[in-house]
Design a protein around this motif. Structure first.
Motif, mmCIF file in Angstrom:
data_model
loop_
_atom_site.group_PDB
_atom_site.id
_atom_site.type_symbol
_atom_site.label_atom_id
_atom_site.label_comp_id
_atom_site.label_asym_id
_atom_site.label_seq_id
_atom_site.Cartn_x
_atom_site.Cartn_y
_atom_site.Cartn_z
ATOM 1 N N THR A 121 34.650 -34.738 24.557
ATOM 2 C CA THR A 121 35.605 -35.350 24.577
ATOM 3 C C THR A 121 35.917 -36.138 23.343
ATOM 4 O OG1 THR A 121 35.780 -35.753 26.959
ATOM 5 C CG2 THR A 121 37.326 -37.112 25.640
ATOM 6 N N TYR A 358 46.868 -36.008 30.713
ATOM 7 C CA TYR A 358 45.798 -36.999 31.138
ATOM 8 C C TYR A 358 45.148 -36.668 32.651
ATOM 9 C CZ TYR A 358 48.108 -40.052 27.882
ATOM 10 O OH TYR A 358 48.308 -40.448 26.671
ATOM 11 N N GLN A 360 46.072 -36.654 35.555
ATOM 12 C CA GLN A 360 45.973 -37.508 36.607
ATOM 13 C C GLN A 360 46.881 -37.264 37.888
ATOM 14 O OE1 GLN A 360 46.631 -41.336 34.562
ATOM 15 N NE2 GLN A 360 44.427 -41.795 35.014
ATOM 16 N N VAL A 403 47.562 -45.689 32.176
ATOM 17 C CA VAL A 403 46.983 -45.117 31.294
ATOM 18 C C VAL A 403 47.647 -43.788 30.757
ATOM 19 C CG1 VAL A 403 44.847 -43.062 31.349
ATOM 20 C CG2 VAL A 403 44.740 -45.363 32.903
ATOM 21 N N SER A 404 48.513 -43.205 31.203
ATOM 22 C CA SER A 404 49.217 -41.858 30.875
ATOM 23 C C SER A 404 50.510 -42.432 30.207
ATOM 24 C CB SER A 404 49.497 -40.962 31.819
ATOM 25 O OG SER A 404 50.197 -41.670 32.893
ATOM 26 N N GLY A 407 49.735 -44.940 27.486
ATOM 27 C CA GLY A 407 49.392 -44.139 26.046
ATOM 28 C C GLY A 407 50.338 -43.480 25.475
ATOM 29 N N ASP A 408 51.276 -42.851 26.012
ATOM 30 C CA ASP A 408 52.095 -42.212 25.292
ATOM 31 C C ASP A 408 53.299 -43.341 24.745
ATOM 32 O OD1 ASP A 408 51.581 -39.708 25.858
ATOM 33 O OD2 ASP A 408 52.945 -39.411 27.884
ATOM 34 N N THR A 435 38.631 -47.790 23.145
ATOM 35 C CA THR A 435 38.563 -46.368 22.713
ATOM 36 C C THR A 435 37.578 -46.034 21.811
ATOM 37 O OG1 THR A 435 40.789 -46.086 23.625
ATOM 38 C CG2 THR A 435 40.007 -44.110 22.283
ATOM 39 N N THR A 452 39.697 -43.619 33.424
ATOM 40 C CA THR A 452 40.444 -42.426 33.230
ATOM 41 C C THR A 452 40.335 -41.418 34.238
ATOM 42 O OG1 THR A 452 38.724 -41.362 31.616
ATOM 43 C CG2 THR A 452 40.448 -42.677 30.787
#
Length: 481
Positions: A121, A358, A360, A403-404, A407-408, A435, A452
């Motif tokens: 990653t 992501y 998820q 999280v998703s 982040g966007d 991060t 995550t």
């Protein structure tokens, strides 16, 4: 059967509720409190819900419009199923608890179980630091995972599948009592319109669920729809994999690139070894960025990324590049409804659907099923709306959304120069520190991955000691020549 005190659980801190849901497993000798349960939708979220209901209902019927293949095959009703799908540890552990041996069965079908020593990653080309044993990811195509889960659910003696398209619900005493559907091949004007009497209904109709319209038409409250405009474009291709999984130094990689990095418009690149000795390579761009519609364009796009992606793309392609566009993330809010019918819940993308990169979605669906199991284990009054279920589910949805979609939103605001409130700015700054520290501090990486991978709630990243460690690690990194 262990009784679950729902009021007590919901009074606990959010992160404790989340971890309880992650750990929920099946129970033996559960009392049958439901006669006929119907699940609308036979995709992953619906199958998981059906597995839970099989412990509590005399009969479970899964209504699905698509013909369901016995072998892994792409379905028209799942437009994203040719894209990269990785089962995160939370989802893999849930499936293994509820369907023992599923991981081994997937491996026997050629799906790699990728350990941390074979995975990368990276952020802006720099790999994350690692510490400890790490986590394994089950890497396989969506069609294979779905057919494996469906095989397990279909083998349950009280579960059956019905091919048809749900068209509405019927009610009695403010509770769902009927499901109306069109049998396969029927339309609204012919005699194939049919009805099932039900005692409990799960809406697993996906992102395009019509439940909100049905509720509105019947005089019930319509769940509010929250949208986050985050246009994403995917390009995915399959390549032959001449090297066996066990001999691969790297079997999977995820690389994320910020707008300041010269990645040729690629925001995310992902590649993984999957079944049938193949590679699955995916490139994603935001907004107007199209990462490639042909194999040659994809090969050109990965030339300046991590060398691993070019190595994958150099193999012989299998079929054409498949593209996918999603304009927004969305979620429906069920917890603040005043008038809502009893014996009805929603799960999966029918509640919340995010940027698929992501990973998820499937693990969220597993945790929605865990919410259903926890709710039914609490011996609720089924003749009242399932408010406790939706309260549990909101904990899961909030975690995945943070999280998703979070982040966007941060990326789009930064790209467009949007001013954000001070509190949100500080939250994003803290996440940036975490991060950045994952590139140099394995302990911070582990805490980040637990979130995550949906094993712990995002609130755990707000721990002052963890944030102080992340800031110190970042400072040491910046001062290193």
């Amino acid at each position: 059967m262990a009784f679950m005190d729902l009021d007590h659980l919901l009074s606990e801190p959010t992160d404790a509720v989340f971890e309880t849901l992650v750990a929920v497993g099946p129970v033996e000798d559960a009392p049958l409190t439901i006669d006929t349960a119907v699940v609308l939708g036979g995709s992953v979220a619906g199958l998981m819900a059906a597995r839970v209901l099989a412990d509590h209902a005399r009969r479970v019927v899964v209504v699905e419009a698509d013909a369901l293949p016995e072998e892994a095959a792409f379905r028209a009703g799942v437009p994203q199923d040719q894209q990269v799908h990785t089962l995160l540890p939370a989802g893999q552990r849930w499936l293994e608890r509820w369907m023992p041996g599923l991981t081994r069965e997937a491996q026997d079908r050629g799906a790699p179980f990728v350990g941390p020593e074979q995975a990368i990653t990276a952020f802006d080309g720099v790999p994350q630091a690692s510490e400890g044993e790490g986590y394994h990811l089950l890497a396989l195509s969506r069609p294979l995972l779905e057919v494996l889960i469906r095989g397990r659910v279909a083998a349950l003696p009280n579960v059956s599948f019905l091919r048809g398209r749900a068209t509405g619900l019927g009610y009695r005493d403010d509770a769902v009592s009927h499901v109306h559907y069109l049998a396969a091949g029927g339309d609204a004007d012919d005699r194939d319109a049919r009805t099932i009497e039900v005692d409990f209904v799960v809406d697993a109709m996906g992102r395009a669920s019509r439940l909100a319209h049905w509720l509105d038409d019947s005089g019930y409250d319509r769940p509010a729809l929250e949208r986050l405009e985050a246009p994403i474009n995917y390009a995915t291709a399959l390549f032959e994999r001449p090297v066996k999984f066990a001999d691969l130094p790297t079997a999977g990689a995820l690389a994320l690139y910020t707008p300041r990095y010269p990645s040729g418009g690629v925001s995310v690149a992902a590649a993984q070894a999957i079944e049938d000795d193949r590679w699955l390579l995916m490139l994603m761009g935001y907004g107007d960025s199209r990462p490639g519609r042909t194999v040659d364009e994809m090969r050109s796009a990965v030339a300046d990324l991590l060398p691993f992606f070019a190595t994958v793309a150099a193999n012989e392609p299998v079929g054409d590049v498949v593209t996918y566009h999603q304009a927004e993330s969305r979620r429906r809010h069920f917890t603040d409804l005043h008038r809502f019918p009893a014996r009805l819940v929603s799960v999966g993308d029918a509640v919340a659907s995010f940027n698929p990169i992501y990973g998820q979605g499937m693990s969220s669906a597993a945790l929605h099923a865990s919410c259903l199991a926890t709710y039914l284990r609490g011996r609720p009054d089924l003749d009242t709306p399932a408010r406790a279920f939706f309260a549990l589910q909101q904990v899961v949805v909030d975690a995945a959304w943070a999280v998703s979609a979070g982040g966007d939103a941060a990326r789009l605001d930064a790209t467009n120069g949007v001013e954000v409130p001070e509190e949100l700015r500080l939250q994003r700054w803290a996440m940036e520190q975490i991060t950045a520290a994952t590139l140099v501090d394995g302990a911070v990486t582990d805490a980040f991955l637990q979130v995550t991978y949906m094993l712990r709630h995002p609130a755990t990243l707000a721990d002052p000691a963890l944030l102080a460690r992340a800031v110190a690690a970042g400072e040491r990194h910046r001062q290193t020549p």
